[in-house]
Scaffold this active site. Structure first.
Site, PDB file in Angstrom:
ATOM      1  N   CYS A   1       2.546 -15.147   3.686  1.00  0.00           N
ATOM      2  CA  CYS A   1       2.469 -14.930   5.142  1.00  0.00           C
ATOM      3  C   CYS A   1       1.496 -15.886   5.825  1.00  0.00           C
ATOM      4  CB  CYS A   1       2.079 -13.489   5.440  1.00  0.00           C
ATOM      5  SG  CYS A   1       3.388 -12.336   5.071  1.00  0.00           S
TER       6      CYS A   1
HETATM    7  N1  COA Z   1      10.719   7.228   6.198  1.00  0.00           N
HETATM    8  C1  COA Z   1      10.085   8.411   6.251  1.00  0.00           C
HETATM    9  N2  COA Z   1       8.950   8.670   5.592  1.00  0.00           N
HETATM   10  C2  COA Z   1       8.431   7.684   4.826  1.00  0.00           C
HETATM   11  C3  COA Z   1       9.058   6.425   4.716  1.00  0.00           C
HETATM   12  C4  COA Z   1      10.246   6.214   5.439  1.00  0.00           C
HETATM   13  N3  COA Z   1      10.893   5.037   5.401  1.00  0.00           N
HETATM   14  N4  COA Z   1       8.309   5.644   3.906  1.00  0.00           N
HETATM   15  C5  COA Z   1       7.272   6.383   3.525  1.00  0.00           C
HETATM   16  N5  COA Z   1       7.342   7.607   4.058  1.00  0.00           N
HETATM   17  C6  COA Z   1       6.430   8.738   3.867  1.00  0.00           C
HETATM   18  C7  COA Z   1       5.733   8.664   2.522  1.00  0.00           C
HETATM   19  O1  COA Z   1       6.522   9.279   1.540  1.00  0.00           O
HETATM   20  C8  COA Z   1       4.459   9.413   2.794  1.00  0.00           C
HETATM   21  O2  COA Z   1       4.692  10.788   2.722  1.00  0.00           O
HETATM   22  P1  COA Z   1       3.583  11.786   2.131  1.00  0.00           P
HETATM   23  O3  COA Z   1       2.408  11.663   3.085  1.00  0.00           O
HETATM   24  O4  COA Z   1       4.276  13.105   2.166  1.00  0.00           O
HETATM   25  O5  COA Z   1       3.278  11.281   0.750  1.00  0.00           O
HETATM   26  C9  COA Z   1       4.137   9.080   4.249  1.00  0.00           C
HETATM   27  O6  COA Z   1       5.378   8.663   4.822  1.00  0.00           O
HETATM   28  C10 COA Z   1       3.120   7.968   4.383  1.00  0.00           C
HETATM   29  O7  COA Z   1       3.562   6.849   3.602  1.00  0.00           O
HETATM   30  P2  COA Z   1       2.736   5.531   3.441  1.00  0.00           P
HETATM   31  O8  COA Z   1       3.508   4.525   2.635  1.00  0.00           O
HETATM   32  O9  COA Z   1       1.361   5.862   2.967  1.00  0.00           O
HETATM   33  O10 COA Z   1       2.741   5.056   4.963  1.00  0.00           O
HETATM   34  P3  COA Z   1       1.708   4.193   5.771  1.00  0.00           P
HETATM   35  O11 COA Z   1       1.239   4.987   6.892  1.00  0.00           O
HETATM   36  O12 COA Z   1       0.718   3.517   4.891  1.00  0.00           O
HETATM   37  O13 COA Z   1       2.659   3.069   6.373  1.00  0.00           O
HETATM   38  C11 COA Z   1       3.172   0.743   5.979  1.00  0.00           C
HETATM   39  C12 COA Z   1       3.366   2.184   5.530  1.00  0.00           C
HETATM   40  C13 COA Z   1       3.843  -0.169   4.949  1.00  0.00           C
HETATM   41  C14 COA Z   1       3.874   0.557   7.321  1.00  0.00           C
HETATM   42  C15 COA Z   1       1.680   0.423   6.133  1.00  0.00           C
HETATM   43  O14 COA Z   1       0.964   0.820   4.987  1.00  0.00           O
HETATM   44  C16 COA Z   1       1.401  -1.053   6.367  1.00  0.00           C
HETATM   45  O15 COA Z   1       1.909  -1.667   7.271  1.00  0.00           O
HETATM   46  N6  COA Z   1       0.522  -1.664   5.560  1.00  0.00           N
HETATM   47  C17 COA Z   1       0.193  -3.050   5.665  1.00  0.00           C
HETATM   48  C18 COA Z   1       1.349  -3.827   5.211  1.00  0.00           C
HETATM   49  C19 COA Z   1       1.194  -5.283   5.373  1.00  0.00           C
HETATM   50  O16 COA Z   1       0.609  -5.784   6.284  1.00  0.00           O
HETATM   51  N7  COA Z   1       1.766  -6.013   4.454  1.00  0.00           N
HETATM   52  C20 COA Z   1       1.733  -7.393   4.527  1.00  0.00           C
HETATM   53  C21 COA Z   1       3.054  -7.851   4.149  1.00  0.00           C
HETATM   54  S1  COA Z   1       3.092  -9.539   4.451  1.00  0.00           S
END
Ligand code: COA
Length: 384
Positions: A156
């Site tokens: 990225c």
């Molecule tokens: N739909 C519904 N629920 C979902 C889901 C989906 N697609 N994906 C995950 N969940 C649920 C999980 O199961 C979890 O449930 P639980 O609390 O019962 O265990 C809950 O939502 C939270 O999941 P989590 O993965 O911890 O979500 P988050 O709030 O961390 O958000 C991201 C996920 C990926 C959006 C976030 O962590 C993020 O953006 N991180 C940085 C990523 C980044 O910048 N990456 C760089 C790539 S270049």
């Protein structure tokens, strides 16, 4: 030695888009089919049932509402769930080069320059479609540039690392001007069957022309006041795709090269999203703050932050740590809602779409971050 300026940026937006609702509808139909197919094993407790995704979760967790893609049908086809990008012959322009050429032409037009003004092309992106010849040399050839080209990959952060390389060459007098090009087909490295990440990415291409300040003609230009890069090894964002995969397949014992298929998810994007969030926010905020200090710019004089577009909450937090207060939407614009995460191109799209209203003399920071971990900060001042 001459200062380096950006005189034009370019954007290629793919013709198709997929809303969260459309993506989730396909994902959930696939989940239902999977659970039905494995119903007995699920009942016996041998297989874990898949859960539905939700458009509301995606928007709340990431800020993404929609994404542009090079192929929509293949992604939404639950028998496939991957873009369909037919193989082209070696005498046809490669798809990554085609997207890059479109963005590069836009950047040249905006800079009022032609191919004969350019000495080098850097294609800097997360995924190259082949090992060689360099995609940059194909872009150079398609544009008719007499000079040289090479590819770079810093995930990225590829765009800012590319800008650093371009600016260094221009400042050292090694090139009059350098085109940096960031074609990203992120949909091809995404596992559309993974609930945690199926919504994250979109496709796009961006470009920027970096020139010597003393040769700039009329039009807008942005002087590069400083560039600062940082990397720190982490496995929290990883993609194991590579030229050794074919050789590795047999090592595990039972399967040969044929084991490599399009559903071998170890060869696709993987991340520990929460950990990335926690690690990268302080790393990026510290990088920008120390960079501003080194260049002698006060945080309150930063009019705009064109941040990498991965997560809205992440950008809000980075902005708050840099400015000492929450940035307004004008100070830290968002394109993530329409484009999703486009890897290296995100901060360049943001700059491309949200810089023209600033006045001559205004300062801004363009910043990328992502796998590696890697981060790059570019301090820009509107020069004309
Ligand atoms: N739909 C519904 N629920 C979902 C889901 C989906 N697609 N994906 C995950 N969940 C649920 C999980 O199961 C979890 O449930 P639980 O609390 O019962 O265990 C809950 O939502 C939270 O999941 P989590 O993965 O911890 O979500 P988050 O709030 O961390 O958000 C991201 C996920 C990926 C959006 C976030 O962590 C993020 O953006 N991180 C940085 C990523 C980044 O910048 N990456 C760089 C790539 S270049």
């Amino acid at each position: 030695m001459s200062a380096a300026v950006i005189t034009g940026t370019g954007l290629f937006t793919p013709p198709h888009s997929i809303s969260n609702e459309e993506l989730v509808d396909a994902f959930n139909r696939w989940v239902d089919a999977y659970n039905e197919q494995h119903a007995d094993a699920i009942t016996r407790g041998e297989v874990t049932a898949k859960e539905h995704s939700s458009a509301a979760f995606i928007e709340k967790a990431s800020g993404i509402k929609s994404r542009f893609v090079m192929d929509r049908e293949g992604i939404l086809d639950i028998e496939r769930m991957a873009p369909r990008l037919p193989k082209r012959g070696n005498d046809e322009l490669a798809i990554l080069a085609e997207m890059g050429v479109a963005a590069a032409k836009d950047a040249l037009d905006r800079a009022g320059r032609s191919a004969s003004d350019v000495d080098a092309v850097i294609v800097a992106a997360s995924n190259m479609q082949r090992a060689y010849p360099a995609v940059a040399i194909e872009v150079q050839n398609a544009l008719g540039i007499d000079g040289f080209g090479f590819d770079m990959n810093v995930a990225c952060s590829s765009a800012t690392f590319g800008l650093q390389t371009a600016a260094a060459m221009v400042e050292a007098g090694r090139a009059r001007s350098v085109l940096t090009v960031n074609p990203e087909i992120c949909s091809a490295h995404l596992d559309f069957r993974d609930r945690d990440s199926h919504f994250i990415f979109g496709d796009v291409a961006t470009a920027a022309l970096v020139e010597r300040a003393d040769t700039v003609r009329e039009g807008r230009s942005w002087s590069i006041e400083g560039l600062k890069l940082s990397t720190r090894f982490s496995n929290n964002i990883r993609n194991n795709y590579g030229f050794l995969n074919r050789c590795e397949a047999g090592i595990d014992g039972n399967e040969g090269p044929a084991a490599i298929t399009d559903v071998d998810t170890d060869l696709l994007f993987k991340q520990e999203g929460r950990r990335v969030f926690k690690d990268v926010v302080p790393m990026v905020a510290a990088l920008i703050r120390s960079h501003l200090d080194e260049v002698g710019v006060r945080a309150e004089d930063v009019k705009r932050m064109w941040l990498h577009q991965a997560n809205l909450a992440m950008n809000r937090l980075i902005g708050t740590k840099v400015l000492g207060r929450e940035p307004t939407p004008e100070e830290s614009p968002t394109i993530l809602d329409r484009y999703a995460n486009t890897s290296s191109a995100g901060s360049v799209i943001c700059f491309h779409l949200h810089a023209d209203d600033l006045a001559v003399g205004d300062l801004g920071v363009l910043c990328s971050f992502g796998a590696g971990y890697s981060a790059g900060s570019v301090i820009l001042r509107r020069a004309s």
